[in-house]
Design a protein around this motif. Structure first.
Motif, PDB file in Angstrom:
ATOM      1  N   HIS A   3       0.813  -1.217   0.000  1.00  0.00           N
ATOM      2  CA  HIS A   3       0.000   0.000   0.000  1.00  0.00           C
ATOM      3  C   HIS A   3       0.846   1.267   0.000  1.00  0.00           C
ATOM      4  O   HIS A   3       0.328   2.358  -0.224  1.00  0.00           O
ATOM      5  CB  HIS A   3      -0.962   0.004   1.196  1.00  0.00           C
ATOM      6  CG  HIS A   3      -0.279   0.160   2.526  1.00  0.00           C
ATOM      7  ND1 HIS A   3       0.275  -0.888   3.201  1.00  0.00           N
ATOM      8  CD2 HIS A   3      -0.072   1.264   3.297  1.00  0.00           C
ATOM      9  CE1 HIS A   3       0.796  -0.454   4.338  1.00  0.00           C
ATOM     10  NE2 HIS A   3       0.598   0.839   4.425  1.00  0.00           N
ATOM     11  N   THR A   4       2.163   1.130   0.249  1.00  0.00           N
ATOM     12  CA  THR A   4       3.045   2.298   0.226  1.00  0.00           C
ATOM     13  C   THR A   4       3.639   2.541  -1.164  1.00  0.00           C
ATOM     14  O   THR A   4       4.275   3.580  -1.382  1.00  0.00           O
ATOM     15  CB  THR A   4       4.194   2.114   1.235  1.00  0.00           C
ATOM     16  OG1 THR A   4       5.001   0.985   0.852  1.00  0.00           O
ATOM     17  CG2 THR A   4       3.641   1.887   2.631  1.00  0.00           C
ATOM     18  N   ARG A  10       0.764  -0.555  -7.696  1.00  0.00           N
ATOM     19  CA  ARG A  10      -0.261  -1.323  -6.987  1.00  0.00           C
ATOM     20  C   ARG A  10      -1.313  -1.827  -7.966  1.00  0.00           C
ATOM     21  O   ARG A  10      -1.747  -2.989  -7.902  1.00  0.00           O
ATOM     22  CB  ARG A  10      -0.927  -0.451  -5.911  1.00  0.00           C
ATOM     23  CG  ARG A  10      -0.007   0.034  -4.817  1.00  0.00           C
ATOM     24  CD  ARG A  10      -0.790   0.524  -3.596  1.00  0.00           C
ATOM     25  NE  ARG A  10      -1.760   1.551  -3.911  1.00  0.00           N
ATOM     26  CZ  ARG A  10      -1.516   2.865  -3.837  1.00  0.00           C
ATOM     27  NH1 ARG A  10      -0.301   3.290  -3.488  1.00  0.00           N
ATOM     28  NH2 ARG A  10      -2.472   3.742  -4.103  1.00  0.00           N
ATOM     29  N   ARG A  72      -5.715   0.340   2.053  1.00  0.00           N
ATOM     30  CA  ARG A  72      -6.082   0.341   3.465  1.00  0.00           C
ATOM     31  C   ARG A  72      -7.522   0.818   3.607  1.00  0.00           C
ATOM     32  O   ARG A  72      -7.821   1.745   4.355  1.00  0.00           O
ATOM     33  CB  ARG A  72      -5.109   1.228   4.249  1.00  0.00           C
ATOM     34  CG  ARG A  72      -3.765   0.573   4.513  1.00  0.00           C
ATOM     35  CD  ARG A  72      -3.942  -0.646   5.439  1.00  0.00           C
ATOM     36  NE  ARG A  72      -2.679  -1.337   5.694  1.00  0.00           N
ATOM     37  CZ  ARG A  72      -2.243  -2.375   5.006  1.00  0.00           C
ATOM     38  NH1 ARG A  72      -2.963  -2.827   3.979  1.00  0.00           N
ATOM     39  NH2 ARG A  72      -1.123  -2.956   5.328  1.00  0.00           N
TER      40      ARG A  72
END
Length: 302
Positions: A3-4, A10, A72
């Protein structure tokens, strides 16, 4: 953690996993479909149906996995208490985006039987996934315009016949039947064209779920009414793949099917048709008010 990473990475990762997941489950799905075609006796049919549910739920579970990895998303879910995997349900929801389907699968997976969606007939030609939908027994509906029906009145009622034929296959076994009451995704343009009396919804089309009740109402445990709200606005498929959805709100209400609606014919009984339409409109008025409340409780971020 994933998620970073940048959104494009992604999204690329999720796209590849989704494609691989779909292709992977195609092998057991088509194998079981072949067995089901060849072995027509009841015990084999029940076994094949159970194996197909395992495949369907496995595909959804992997999708839930990559959705958690790339984003998230905060899930605000209410009303799942009391659902039973061994019962049959008719599920409906407001419709804002194709993401709605992934949301419902994410939340309801293994709580009730995998949802069978009513699909436009043209979608059977979607590469790979169209064949999967067919193998899983999704009902395909051919929709005609009013102008076409005026020229070809013999086509009237074809969707009803298809619905009844499909629902007949589900008798005697737990199933989740799904239908978007609006029939199409909400957009401001469609809302204006319809002159919809609702603030957040298009006009409901009562016939679809009425035909399901007509065909298998006595088998259904209840109607599950879902209200979906995206605080940041209606998302696109890339938003899911790239983990850009911050919050999803889903409220479920389990509604008892009025006994007065069981065993009736929507197309032949005008008094029942009017009563059912009034019941659906009241349901939609309540949902419209709930969406207004959800917008106040979960406002757009930023």
């Amino acid at each position: 953690m994933l998620h970073t990473l940048p959104a494009v990475l992604r999204g690329t990762f999720a796209s590849l996993v989704l494609a691989a997941n779909t292709l992977f489950w195609c092998v057991p799905l088509f194998s079981v479909t072949l067995l089901k075609i060849c072995l027509r006796f009841a015990a084999a049919q029940r076994l094949c149906d159970g194996m197909m549910s395992v495949v369907h739920e496995g595909w959804i579970s992997v999708n839930k996995g990559w959705m958690r990895l790339v984003g998230r998303t905060r899930w605000h879910v209410e009303g799942l208490e009391g659902l039973d995997y061994e019962h049959s349900y008719l599920v409906t929801s407001n419709h804002q985006s194709w993401v709605d389907i992934l949301v419902l699968q994410y939340v309801l997976n293994r709580r009730i039987r995998p949802l069978k969606f009513f699909l436009k007939q043209e979608l059977i030609w979607v590469p790979v996934i169209g064949l999967c939908w067919w193998a899983l027994g999704f009902p395909f509906m051919k929709r005609y315009t009013k102008a076409y029906l005026d020229k070809h009145p013999e086509k009237r009622g074809k969707d009803l016949a298809t619905t009844r034929k499909t629902c007949a296959r589900f008798r005697g076994k737990p199933v989740g039947i799904f239908n978007f009451l609006e029939g199409t995704r909400f957009t401001p343009q469609k809302h204006a064209e319809q002159q919809s009396p609702f603030k957040h919804l298009l006009k409901p089309k009562a016939g679809g779920i009425a035909f399901v009740l007509d065909a298998m109402g006595e088998q259904l445990e209840a109607i599950i009414d879902a209200t979906i709200h995206y605080p940041d606005g209606s998302p696109g498929f890339w938003d899911v793949l790239s983990g850009k959805i911050h919050d999803v709100v889903v409220r479920f209400e389990t509604l008892a099917i009025p006994q007065a609606f069981i065993g009736k014919s929507y197309d032949l009984d005008s008094a029942y048709r009017l009563a059912f339409q009034q019941w659906v409109n009241a349901l939609w008025q309540a949902k419209d008010a709930e969406l207004s409340e959800l917008q106040r409780s979960y406002p757009r971020r930023g």
